[in-house]
Design a protein around this motif. Structure first.
Motif, PDB file in Angstrom:
ATOM      1  N   SER A 139     -20.924  49.692 -32.915  1.00  0.00           N
ATOM      2  CA  SER A 139     -22.349  49.616 -33.253  1.00  0.00           C
ATOM      3  C   SER A 139     -22.632  50.149 -34.647  1.00  0.00           C
ATOM      4  CB  SER A 139     -23.178  50.409 -32.224  1.00  0.00           C
ATOM      5  OG  SER A 139     -22.782  51.769 -32.222  1.00  0.00           O
ATOM      6  N   SER A 140     -21.630  50.703 -35.312  1.00  0.00           N
ATOM      7  CA  SER A 140     -21.822  51.242 -36.652  1.00  0.00           C
ATOM      8  C   SER A 140     -20.476  51.312 -37.365  1.00  0.00           C
ATOM      9  CB  SER A 140     -22.447  52.641 -36.579  1.00  0.00           C
ATOM     10  OG  SER A 140     -21.534  53.551 -35.976  1.00  0.00           O
ATOM     11  N   GLU A 141     -20.524  51.560 -38.671  1.00  0.00           N
ATOM     12  CA  GLU A 141     -19.300  51.701 -39.455  1.00  0.00           C
ATOM     13  C   GLU A 141     -18.487  52.908 -38.983  1.00  0.00           C
ATOM     14  OE1 GLU A 141     -16.553  50.452 -42.214  1.00  0.00           O
ATOM     15  OE2 GLU A 141     -18.447  49.459 -41.679  1.00  0.00           O
ATOM     16  N   ALA A 142     -19.200  53.963 -38.602  1.00  0.00           N
ATOM     17  CA  ALA A 142     -18.513  55.166 -38.120  1.00  0.00           C
ATOM     18  C   ALA A 142     -17.749  54.866 -36.840  1.00  0.00           C
ATOM     19  CB  ALA A 142     -19.517  56.284 -37.889  1.00  0.00           C
ATOM     20  N   GLU A 143     -18.368  54.103 -35.922  1.00  0.00           N
ATOM     21  CA  GLU A 143     -17.682  53.731 -34.677  1.00  0.00           C
ATOM     22  C   GLU A 143     -16.469  52.855 -34.965  1.00  0.00           C
ATOM     23  OE1 GLU A 143     -20.992  53.914 -31.092  1.00  0.00           O
ATOM     24  OE2 GLU A 143     -19.810  52.104 -31.435  1.00  0.00           O
ATOM     25  N   LEU A 144     -16.604  51.938 -35.921  1.00  0.00           N
ATOM     26  CA  LEU A 144     -15.484  51.065 -36.287  1.00  0.00           C
ATOM     27  C   LEU A 144     -14.296  51.891 -36.764  1.00  0.00           C
ATOM     28  CD1 LEU A 144     -14.242  48.278 -36.844  1.00  0.00           C
ATOM     29  CD2 LEU A 144     -15.341  48.334 -39.098  1.00  0.00           C
ATOM     30  N   CYS A 145     -14.561  52.904 -37.580  1.00  0.00           N
ATOM     31  CA  CYS A 145     -13.487  53.775 -38.083  1.00  0.00           C
ATOM     32  C   CYS A 145     -12.800  54.510 -36.936  1.00  0.00           C
ATOM     33  CB  CYS A 145     -14.048  54.769 -39.083  1.00  0.00           C
ATOM     34  SG  CYS A 145     -14.558  54.024 -40.651  1.00  0.00           S
ATOM     35  N   GLN A 146     -13.582  54.986 -35.973  1.00  0.00           N
ATOM     36  CA  GLN A 146     -13.002  55.699 -34.831  1.00  0.00           C
ATOM     37  C   GLN A 146     -12.147  54.768 -33.980  1.00  0.00           C
ATOM     38  OE1 GLN A 146     -15.588  58.769 -32.755  1.00  0.00           O
ATOM     39  NE2 GLN A 146     -17.152  57.776 -33.983  1.00  0.00           N
ATOM     40  N   ILE A 147     -12.651  53.569 -33.745  1.00  0.00           N
ATOM     41  CA  ILE A 147     -11.906  52.599 -32.930  1.00  0.00           C
ATOM     42  C   ILE A 147     -10.617  52.192 -33.630  1.00  0.00           C
ATOM     43  CG2 ILE A 147     -11.951  50.249 -31.999  1.00  0.00           C
ATOM     44  CD1 ILE A 147     -14.970  50.682 -31.491  1.00  0.00           C
ATOM     45  N   ASP A 148     -10.701  51.915 -34.937  1.00  0.00           N
ATOM     46  CA  ASP A 148      -9.505  51.531 -35.690  1.00  0.00           C
ATOM     47  C   ASP A 148      -8.472  52.651 -35.703  1.00  0.00           C
ATOM     48  OD1 ASP A 148     -10.374  49.004 -36.215  1.00  0.00           O
ATOM     49  OD2 ASP A 148     -11.001  49.393 -38.286  1.00  0.00           O
ATOM     50  N   ALA A 149      -8.945  53.897 -35.801  1.00  0.00           N
ATOM     51  CA  ALA A 149      -8.021  55.033 -35.793  1.00  0.00           C
ATOM     52  C   ALA A 149      -7.272  55.126 -34.468  1.00  0.00           C
ATOM     53  CB  ALA A 149      -8.780  56.324 -36.066  1.00  0.00           C
ATOM     54  N   SER A 150      -7.928  54.744 -33.371  1.00  0.00           N
ATOM     55  CA  SER A 150      -7.260  54.737 -32.060  1.00  0.00           C
ATOM     56  C   SER A 150      -6.399  53.494 -31.875  1.00  0.00           C
ATOM     57  CB  SER A 150      -8.304  54.801 -30.940  1.00  0.00           C
ATOM     58  OG  SER A 150      -8.943  56.053 -30.926  1.00  0.00           O
ATOM     59  N   LYS A 151      -6.814  52.381 -32.472  1.00  0.00           N
ATOM     60  CA  LYS A 151      -6.063  51.131 -32.343  1.00  0.00           C
ATOM     61  C   LYS A 151      -4.720  51.196 -33.057  1.00  0.00           C
ATOM     62  CE  LYS A 151      -9.381  47.309 -31.823  1.00  0.00           C
ATOM     63  NZ  LYS A 151      -9.985  46.149 -32.531  1.00  0.00           N
ATOM     64  N   LEU A 152      -4.708  51.818 -34.229  1.00  0.00           N
ATOM     65  CA  LEU A 152      -3.514  51.762 -35.082  1.00  0.00           C
ATOM     66  C   LEU A 152      -2.248  52.251 -34.375  1.00  0.00           C
ATOM     67  CD1 LEU A 152      -2.380  51.050 -37.841  1.00  0.00           C
ATOM     68  CD2 LEU A 152      -3.030  53.329 -38.635  1.00  0.00           C
ATOM     69  N   PRO A 153      -2.227  53.443 -33.767  1.00  0.00           N
ATOM     70  CA  PRO A 153      -0.984  53.864 -33.089  1.00  0.00           C
ATOM     71  C   PRO A 153      -0.623  52.981 -31.900  1.00  0.00           C
ATOM     72  CG  PRO A 153      -2.769  55.422 -32.651  1.00  0.00           C
ATOM     73  CD  PRO A 153      -3.253  54.505 -33.714  1.00  0.00           C
ATOM     74  N   VAL A 154      -1.632  52.414 -31.237  1.00  0.00           N
ATOM     75  CA  VAL A 154      -1.351  51.508 -30.111  1.00  0.00           C
ATOM     76  C   VAL A 154      -0.657  50.249 -30.614  1.00  0.00           C
ATOM     77  CG1 VAL A 154      -2.378  50.106 -28.287  1.00  0.00           C
ATOM     78  CG2 VAL A 154      -3.290  52.380 -28.746  1.00  0.00           C
ATOM     79  N   LEU A 155      -1.158  49.694 -31.711  1.00  0.00           N
ATOM     80  CA  LEU A 155      -0.549  48.485 -32.292  1.00  0.00           C
ATOM     81  C   LEU A 155       0.873  48.754 -32.766  1.00  0.00           C
ATOM     82  CD1 LEU A 155      -3.655  47.198 -34.275  1.00  0.00           C
ATOM     83  CD2 LEU A 155      -2.583  46.051 -32.330  1.00  0.00           C
ATOM     84  N   LEU A 156       1.083  49.911 -33.378  1.00  0.00           N
ATOM     85  CA  LEU A 156       2.431  50.271 -33.821  1.00  0.00           C
ATOM     86  C   LEU A 156       3.374  50.420 -32.623  1.00  0.00           C
ATOM     87  CD1 LEU A 156       1.518  52.904 -36.568  1.00  0.00           C
ATOM     88  CD2 LEU A 156       2.418  50.603 -36.941  1.00  0.00           C
ATOM     89  N   ASN A 157       2.873  51.010 -31.557  1.00  0.00           N
ATOM     90  CA  ASN A 157       3.690  51.167 -30.346  1.00  0.00           C
ATOM     91  C   ASN A 157       4.004  49.823 -29.708  1.00  0.00           C
ATOM     92  OD1 ASN A 157       3.598  53.900 -30.732  1.00  0.00           O
ATOM     93  ND2 ASN A 157       2.120  54.325 -29.121  1.00  0.00           N
ATOM     94  N   LEU A 158       3.017  48.921 -29.700  1.00  0.00           N
ATOM     95  CA  LEU A 158       3.265  47.579 -29.165  1.00  0.00           C
ATOM     96  C   LEU A 158       4.325  46.850 -29.998  1.00  0.00           C
ATOM     97  CD1 LEU A 158      -0.333  46.409 -28.191  1.00  0.00           C
ATOM     98  CD2 LEU A 158       1.668  46.370 -26.687  1.00  0.00           C
ATOM     99  N   SER A 159       4.260  47.026 -31.302  1.00  0.00           N
ATOM    100  CA  SER A 159       5.214  46.355 -32.174  1.00  0.00           C
ATOM    101  C   SER A 159       6.646  46.801 -31.892  1.00  0.00           C
ATOM    102  CB  SER A 159       4.851  46.629 -33.640  1.00  0.00           C
ATOM    103  OG  SER A 159       5.709  45.912 -34.508  1.00  0.00           O
ATOM    104  N   ILE A 160       6.867  48.117 -31.815  1.00  0.00           N
ATOM    105  CA  ILE A 160       8.231  48.588 -31.580  1.00  0.00           C
ATOM    106  C   ILE A 160       8.684  48.281 -30.152  1.00  0.00           C
ATOM    107  CG2 ILE A 160       7.592  50.942 -30.870  1.00  0.00           C
ATOM    108  CD1 ILE A 160      10.077  51.896 -32.413  1.00  0.00           C
ATOM    109  N   THR A 161       7.744  48.279 -29.196  1.00  0.00           N
ATOM    110  CA  THR A 161       8.112  47.973 -27.813  1.00  0.00           C
ATOM    111  C   THR A 161       8.565  46.523 -27.679  1.00  0.00           C
ATOM    112  OG1 THR A 161       6.542  49.613 -26.995  1.00  0.00           O
ATOM    113  CG2 THR A 161       7.332  47.993 -25.413  1.00  0.00           C
ATOM    114  N   TYR A 162       7.871  45.612 -28.354  1.00  0.00           N
ATOM    115  CA  TYR A 162       8.290  44.208 -28.305  1.00  0.00           C
ATOM    116  C   TYR A 162       9.617  43.991 -29.024  1.00  0.00           C
ATOM    117  CZ  TYR A 162       4.337  42.126 -25.884  1.00  0.00           C
ATOM    118  OH  TYR A 162       3.421  41.759 -24.912  1.00  0.00           O
TER     119      TYR A 162
END
Length: 255
Positions: A139-162
C-alpha cells in the motif's frame, strides 16, 4: 540422546534417531512442552511413555523405564503461521503486514531447517509458501521495501534449492527475480551463473559470474566457478571442432 531441534513449538515433537529409526516418544512430546529455550531437563519415563513393551533392542530392553537428559536448543513458533493458513484468501489479504512478514520468516526458517537436513523437496515447498505469502500488493513505498527485504532471501534460497534439485532453469528464474530486487546481489549473480553453466549457456554464465567477480574480486567460489566455466567451454569447443572435422571428412569422401 541427540539434542533435538524442535520445529513446531505448538507441538514440539522431538525426533530421536535410535538405531537408524525415526522415533517420537510420547513422554518427550509432553516433557518438551514444559521447557523453555536453552533449558536442560531430565525426564524419567515409564514404559508407556517411552519404548513400551517391545523396547528398542539391543540397547533398550522391553518394559524399560528410561532416563533422558534433554537440552532444548531452539524451536520455531508456528502459531501465527497456522492461524494465517487457516484464513480465507480475503482474510489473508487483510492480515497485518508485520504478521505476514513474520509468517513468511517462519516458513523460510522451516525451509532452512529442511535444507540443512538435505530434504530439498520439503525445503523448496516451504520456501514457495513463504514466497506466495509475500505476493500481496503493497500500500506504500515503505511496505514495498519491507516486502522486498523479506522476498530476497526466500528467492535466493529457492535458487540454490533448485540447483540442488538439478532444475537449473528454475534456479535461474528465481535468481533473476532476486536480481530484480537487488541487481548487485552477489549470491543471485553467482547462482544465475551456476544455473546457466548447468544448462551449457556459457556466454550467459560468464556474464553473470563476471558481474559477481567485479563486486567481489577475491571471492573464492566465484573464481573457481569461472575456472570451471573456462574448462567446460574449452571441452565444448574441442567437441565442436571434432564434430566439424568428421562432417567435412564425410563430405569429402562423398564427393
Amino acid at each position: 540422546m541427540d539434542k533435538p531441534f524442535c520445529t513446531n513449538c505448538t507441538k514440539k515433537l522431538p525426533r530421536l534417531m535410535k538405531l537408524g529409526e525415526d522415533i517420537t516418544l510420547r513422554g518427550l512430546e509432553i516433557g518438551v512442552l514444559t521447557m523453555k529455550k536453552g533449558e536442560v531437563a531430565r525426564f524419567i519415563f515409564s514404559p508407556n511413555y517411552a519404548y513400551g513393551q517391545q523396547g528398542c533392542l539391543p540397547l533398550i530392553p522391553p518394559n524399560a523405564t528410561v532416563l533422558f537428559e534433554v537440552e532444548l536448543i531452539d524451536f520455531l513458533d508456528s502459531a501465527d503461521s497456522d492461524t494465517f493458513f487457516a484464513l480465507t484468501a480475503e482474510q489473508q489479504d487483510a492480515f497485518p503486514l508485520q504478521k505476514v512478514l513474520k509468517v513468511a520468516d517462519v516458513e523460510r526458517e522451516f525451509g532452512n531447517y529442511l535444507f540443512r537436513k538435505q530434504c530439498f523437496e520439503g525445503a523448496k515447498d516451504r520456501y514457495k509458501r513463504a514466497y506466495s505469502i509475500l505476493g500481496r500488493s503493497p500500500s506504500s513505498e515503505a511496505e514495498l521495501c519491507q516486502i522486498d527485504a523479506s522476498k530476497l532471501p526466500v528467492l535466493l534460497n529457492l535458487s540454490i534449492t533448485y540447483l540442488k534439485l538439478e532444475c537449473p532453469a528454475r534456479a535461474l528464474m528465481y535468481g533473476e527475480k532476486a536480481l530484480e530486487i537487488d541487481k548487485r546481489n552477489v549470491k543471485a549473480l553467482f547462482r544465475c551463473g551456476q544455473a546457466c553453466l548447468c544448462m551449457t549457456e556459457y556466454e550467459k554464465a560468464r556474464d553473470f559470474l563476471i558481474r559477481a567477480q567485479h563486486i567481489e574480486p577475491f571471492n573464492h567460489d566465484i573464481n573457481n566457478e569461472l575456472k570451471k566455466l573456462a574448462s567446460c567451454y574449452k571441452d565444448y569447443l574441442d567437441k565442436e571442432k571434432k564434430m566439424c572435422c568428421r562432417m567435412l571428412a564425410t563430405l569429402n569422401s562423398s564427393s
